[in-house]
Design an enzyme around this catalytic site. Structure first.
Site, PDB file in Angstrom:
ATOM      1  N   HIS A   4       0.855  -1.193   0.000  1.00  0.00           N
ATOM      2  CA  HIS A   4       0.000   0.000   0.000  1.00  0.00           C
ATOM      3  C   HIS A   4       0.886   1.236   0.000  1.00  0.00           C
ATOM      4  O   HIS A   4       1.934   1.256   0.608  1.00  0.00           O
ATOM      5  CB  HIS A   4      -0.897   0.019   1.255  1.00  0.00           C
ATOM      6  CG  HIS A   4      -2.066   0.933   1.106  1.00  0.00           C
ATOM      7  ND1 HIS A   4      -1.983   2.282   1.334  1.00  0.00           N
ATOM      8  CD2 HIS A   4      -3.331   0.691   0.704  1.00  0.00           C
ATOM      9  CE1 HIS A   4      -3.152   2.833   1.099  1.00  0.00           C
ATOM     10  NE2 HIS A   4      -4.000   1.896   0.715  1.00  0.00           N
ATOM     11  N   ASP A  20      -8.068  -5.002  -0.470  1.00  0.00           N
ATOM     12  CA  ASP A  20      -8.522  -5.842  -1.588  1.00  0.00           C
ATOM     13  C   ASP A  20      -8.220  -7.323  -1.401  1.00  0.00           C
ATOM     14  O   ASP A  20      -8.681  -8.147  -2.197  1.00  0.00           O
ATOM     15  CB  ASP A  20      -7.858  -5.344  -2.882  1.00  0.00           C
ATOM     16  CG  ASP A  20      -8.364  -3.962  -3.250  1.00  0.00           C
ATOM     17  OD1 ASP A  20      -7.535  -3.053  -3.444  1.00  0.00           O
ATOM     18  OD2 ASP A  20      -9.591  -3.777  -3.287  1.00  0.00           O
TER      19      ASP A  20
HETATM   20  C1  SDX Z   1      -5.992   0.326  -3.157  1.00  0.00           C
HETATM   21  O1  SDX Z   1      -4.051   4.689  -2.025  1.00  0.00           O
HETATM   22  C2  SDX Z   1      -5.082   4.145  -1.489  1.00  0.00           C
HETATM   23  O2  SDX Z   1      -5.575   4.546  -0.457  1.00  0.00           O
HETATM   24  C3  SDX Z   1      -5.676   3.006  -2.289  1.00  0.00           C
HETATM   25  C4  SDX Z   1      -6.762   2.187  -1.617  1.00  0.00           C
HETATM   26  C5  SDX Z   1      -8.016   2.978  -1.407  1.00  0.00           C
HETATM   27  O3  SDX Z   1      -8.790   2.622  -0.487  1.00  0.00           O
HETATM   28  O4  SDX Z   1      -8.289   3.884  -2.220  1.00  0.00           O
HETATM   29  O5  SDX Z   1      -6.308   1.703  -0.371  1.00  0.00           O
HETATM   30  C6  SDX Z   1      -7.161   0.986  -2.491  1.00  0.00           C
HETATM   31  O6  SDX Z   1      -5.679   0.687  -4.262  1.00  0.00           O
HETATM   32  C7  SDX Z   1      -5.215  -0.717  -2.406  1.00  0.00           C
HETATM   33  C8  SDX Z   1      -3.966  -1.231  -3.212  1.00  0.00           C
HETATM   34  C9  SDX Z   1      -4.467  -2.303  -4.184  1.00  0.00           C
HETATM   35  N1  SDX Z   1      -3.390  -2.671  -5.120  1.00  0.00           N
HETATM   36  C10 SDX Z   1      -2.791  -3.881  -5.054  1.00  0.00           C
HETATM   37  O7  SDX Z   1      -3.006  -4.724  -4.187  1.00  0.00           O
HETATM   38  C11 SDX Z   1      -1.783  -4.129  -6.184  1.00  0.00           C
HETATM   39  C12 SDX Z   1      -0.506  -4.729  -5.607  1.00  0.00           C
HETATM   40  N2  SDX Z   1       0.187  -3.687  -4.807  1.00  0.00           N
HETATM   41  C13 SDX Z   1       1.144  -2.881  -5.480  1.00  0.00           C
HETATM   42  O8  SDX Z   1       1.147  -2.771  -6.826  1.00  0.00           O
HETATM   43  C14 SDX Z   1       1.683  -1.717  -4.652  1.00  0.00           C
HETATM   44  O9  SDX Z   1       1.896  -2.171  -3.385  1.00  0.00           O
HETATM   45  C15 SDX Z   1       0.849  -0.433  -4.618  1.00  0.00           C
HETATM   46  C16 SDX Z   1       0.528   0.040  -5.978  1.00  0.00           C
HETATM   47  C17 SDX Z   1      -0.400  -0.657  -3.850  1.00  0.00           C
HETATM   48  C18 SDX Z   1       1.695   0.627  -3.893  1.00  0.00           C
HETATM   49  O10 SDX Z   1       2.772   0.898  -4.688  1.00  0.00           O
HETATM   50  P1  SDX Z   1       3.857   2.010  -4.277  1.00  0.00           P
HETATM   51  O11 SDX Z   1       3.496   2.714  -3.019  1.00  0.00           O
HETATM   52  O12 SDX Z   1       4.110   2.844  -5.480  1.00  0.00           O
HETATM   53  O13 SDX Z   1       5.077   1.140  -3.890  1.00  0.00           O
HETATM   54  P2  SDX Z   1       6.162   0.674  -4.916  1.00  0.00           P
HETATM   55  O14 SDX Z   1       5.497   0.195  -6.179  1.00  0.00           O
HETATM   56  O15 SDX Z   1       7.190   1.759  -5.007  1.00  0.00           O
HETATM   57  O16 SDX Z   1       6.769  -0.619  -4.170  1.00  0.00           O
HETATM   58  C19 SDX Z   1       7.827  -0.493  -3.217  1.00  0.00           C
HETATM   59  C20 SDX Z   1       8.589  -1.814  -3.298  1.00  0.00           C
HETATM   60  C21 SDX Z   1       9.040  -2.149  -4.737  1.00  0.00           C
HETATM   61  O17 SDX Z   1      10.162  -3.002  -4.636  1.00  0.00           O
HETATM   62  P3  SDX Z   1      11.669  -2.306  -4.739  1.00  0.00           P
HETATM   63  O18 SDX Z   1      11.688  -1.522  -6.046  1.00  0.00           O
HETATM   64  O19 SDX Z   1      11.784  -1.424  -3.493  1.00  0.00           O
HETATM   65  O20 SDX Z   1      12.625  -3.488  -4.721  1.00  0.00           O
HETATM   66  O21 SDX Z   1       7.714  -2.899  -2.916  1.00  0.00           O
HETATM   67  C22 SDX Z   1       7.529  -3.763  -4.032  1.00  0.00           C
HETATM   68  C23 SDX Z   1       7.896  -2.989  -5.272  1.00  0.00           C
HETATM   69  O22 SDX Z   1       8.335  -3.855  -6.321  1.00  0.00           O
HETATM   70  N3  SDX Z   1       6.100  -4.141  -4.035  1.00  0.00           N
HETATM   71  C24 SDX Z   1       5.623  -5.355  -4.300  1.00  0.00           C
HETATM   72  C25 SDX Z   1       4.245  -5.277  -4.119  1.00  0.00           C
HETATM   73  N4  SDX Z   1       3.909  -4.013  -3.762  1.00  0.00           N
HETATM   74  C26 SDX Z   1       5.066  -3.314  -3.721  1.00  0.00           C
HETATM   75  N5  SDX Z   1       6.263  -6.512  -4.667  1.00  0.00           N
HETATM   76  C27 SDX Z   1       5.445  -7.588  -4.861  1.00  0.00           C
HETATM   77  N6  SDX Z   1       4.106  -7.584  -4.691  1.00  0.00           N
HETATM   78  C28 SDX Z   1       3.471  -6.446  -4.328  1.00  0.00           C
HETATM   79  N7  SDX Z   1       2.133  -6.434  -4.177  1.00  0.00           N
END
Ligand code: SDX
Length: 428
Positions: free
Chosen positions: A307, A364
């Site tokens: 998140h 989710d």
């Molecule tokens: C919602 O913002 C809100 O409030 C949203 C929400 C709402 O109520 O409106 O809460 C609803 O959208 C919840 C999130 C639902 N999405 C998912 O479940 C999709 C999977 N999650 C990710 O794609 C990710 O965690 C995000 C998009 C939710 C957050 O992404 P960020 O904050 O941009 O974090 P990032 O992509 O920079 O990740 C940081 C690190 C990275 O690795 P490094 O580059 O540091 O090595 O964490 C890793 C990412 O690759 N990472 C994941 C991951 N989520 C982050 N690796 C594997 N699986 C994941 N799910």
């Protein structure tokens, strides 16, 4: 802490006021930055460190896993309130008295019919169209059938647009699902409560009476409340910036529906179920999917995990996980997918890759398991998210308009070609 921030650029130093919120959050007010520094701006892709507004609607603390709507803890609202009164609180600021709630519901019921020409637009869509695309289109199309909804200069005009969309949106949700299942459309029942009517709109069969299941009704109330608002997330920021051009409420909401559709945002609840079903088809091999999630060369992400703000458990995920156990148990549903989800959660919570990055289950991760037990098709899961988030989007749009916020127009740092001149085609 002093109430100013000092910035030193070269030989020049600048001071900017600090803004402090009621929960002691602090921001540097850089409204005058570009003027006083003769053109210098900030840059922050994804706005991870940038506040877009001051808001009184939702407070969340990602480190402590706190979420409150208008100061009310989400745990209390999920346990004690119903979705309509939480919608009222989000939009107008306080939980309503019984009189206020009754009038709000009566005003909504008054506008619960949808023009038959909207049905004709729906019928033009292919059956396999994704419901989120259909819903975004029909929501924007509603403007044409309610032209007065664009006039929102006064609180009264806003109120009329708000009750209309709260009335018609559930009809569009029901129609969208029924269209995809080849079912006749229906218009709901005025004698029902707001959430009961949503279930009726979605599930009433033409050849039998609809019997309300209180377990399902309570579960839907709780799920919709938990999705009600979440401060400046991707889709809400989209609604605010679209609305800042003074386009009408319905068109602004339509942009939010499109943003929510994305699998990184609200579309994740559908992606979680598809991921869990893939793991099930793979013989429950969660380790393979954990390896994929950690592999930088693999675009696969563990859907429902991580998140932007919560670096602790998403408080909503905790409540939904508990509700999933209760609802499936009460419905007598033994869904192996729930077991796979719990196994995956345990593995991720003990996996250094996830622990180091503070990746926890989000809203989710478990919600789709309950929707599935309620008989909702997987491609409708994000529509249910939109249904829950509707009052939050409305509240944020209303706050932005009442605060007379300026049109949103970010700056950029240009990194393209410097000036060069046109070359005739035969000379290129
Ligand atoms: C919602 O913002 C809100 O409030 C949203 C929400 C709402 O109520 O409106 O809460 C609803 O959208 C919840 C999130 C639902 N999405 C998912 O479940 C999709 C999977 N999650 C990710 O794609 C990710 O965690 C995000 C998009 C939710 C957050 O992404 P960020 O904050 O941009 O974090 P990032 O992509 O920079 O990740 C940081 C690190 C990275 O690795 P490094 O580059 O540091 O090595 O964490 C890793 C990412 O690759 N990472 C994941 C991951 N989520 C982050 N690796 C594997 N699986 C994941 N799910």
């Amino acid at each position: 802490m002093s109430d100013i921030a000092k910035l030193q650029i070269g030989d020049n130093s600048y001071e900017f006021p600090l803004v402090k919120g009621t929960e002691n959050e602090v921001a540097i007010d850089i409204k005058k930055l570009r003027v006083v520094t003769n053109g210098i701006i900030t840059i922050d892709p994804g706005f991870k460190n940038t506040g877009s507004c001051e808001s009184a609607i939702t407070f969340l603390d990602g480190e402590k896993g706190i979420l409150r709507y208008r100061g009310y803890p989400i745990e209390e609202l999920a346990e004690k309130a119903d979705f309509l009164e939480v919608s009222y609180a989000l939009i107008f600021g306080n939980l309503p008295t019984k009189q206020e709630l009754d009038k709000f519901h009566a005003d909504i019921k008054e506008h619960s019919l949808v023009d038959d020409d909207v049905r004709k637009i729906l019928e033009a869509f292919p059956k396999a169209a994704h419901p989120m695309g259909v819903l975004a289109s029909l929501t924007s199309a509603l403007t044409a059938f309610n032209p007065s909804s664009v006039n929102t200069a006064s609180k009264e005009d806003m109120y009329h647009a708000i009750v209309r969309i709260l009335a018609k949106f559930p009809v569009l949700v029901g129609w969208t699902m029924r269209k995809s299942k080849g079912l006749h459309l229906n218009y709901g029942k005025k004698s029902l409560g707001y959430v009961e009517n949503i279930l009726y709109l979605m599930f009433k069969q033409p050849n039998e009476e609809y019997v309300m299941n209180p377990i399902i009704k309570d579960a839907l109330d709780k799920l919709l409340i938990l999705h009600g608002d979440h401060e400046q997330n991707c889709s809400t920021s989209t609604v605010r910036i679209a609305g800042s051009s003074h386009v009408g409420l319905f068109a602004s909401l339509s942009t939010g529906i499109s943003a929510l559709w994305g699998p990184l945002h609200g579309g994740a609840n559908q992606a979680v179920l598809e991921m869990l079903e893939a793991i099930q088809a793979d013989g429950g091999d969660t380790k393979k999917y954990m390896a994929k999630a950690k592999d930088k060369n693999d675009p696969f992400r563990l859907m429902g995990f991580g998140h932007r703000v919560y670096k602790n458990f998403d408080p909503r995920a905790k409540i939904i996980k508990k509700a999933a156990d209760e609802v499936l148990n009460d419905l007598g549903v033994d869904d192996p997918i729930l077991k796979i989800a719990k196994g995956l959660e345990q593995e991720a919570l003990n996996e250094p890759y996830f622990v180091e990055r503070k990746l926890y289950p989000n809203v989710d991760f478990y919600s789709g398991i309950i929707y599935r037990a309620m008989g909702i098709p997987t491609d409708m899961f994000t529509v249910m998210f939109a249904l829950g988030r509707l009052p939050g989007w409305i509240a944020q749009w209303r706050e932005m308009r009442l605060n007379k916020e300026p049109i949103g127009r970010p700056r950029q740092i240009y990194i393209g070609e410097t000036e060069r001149h046109f070359v005739e085609l035969d000379k290129r």
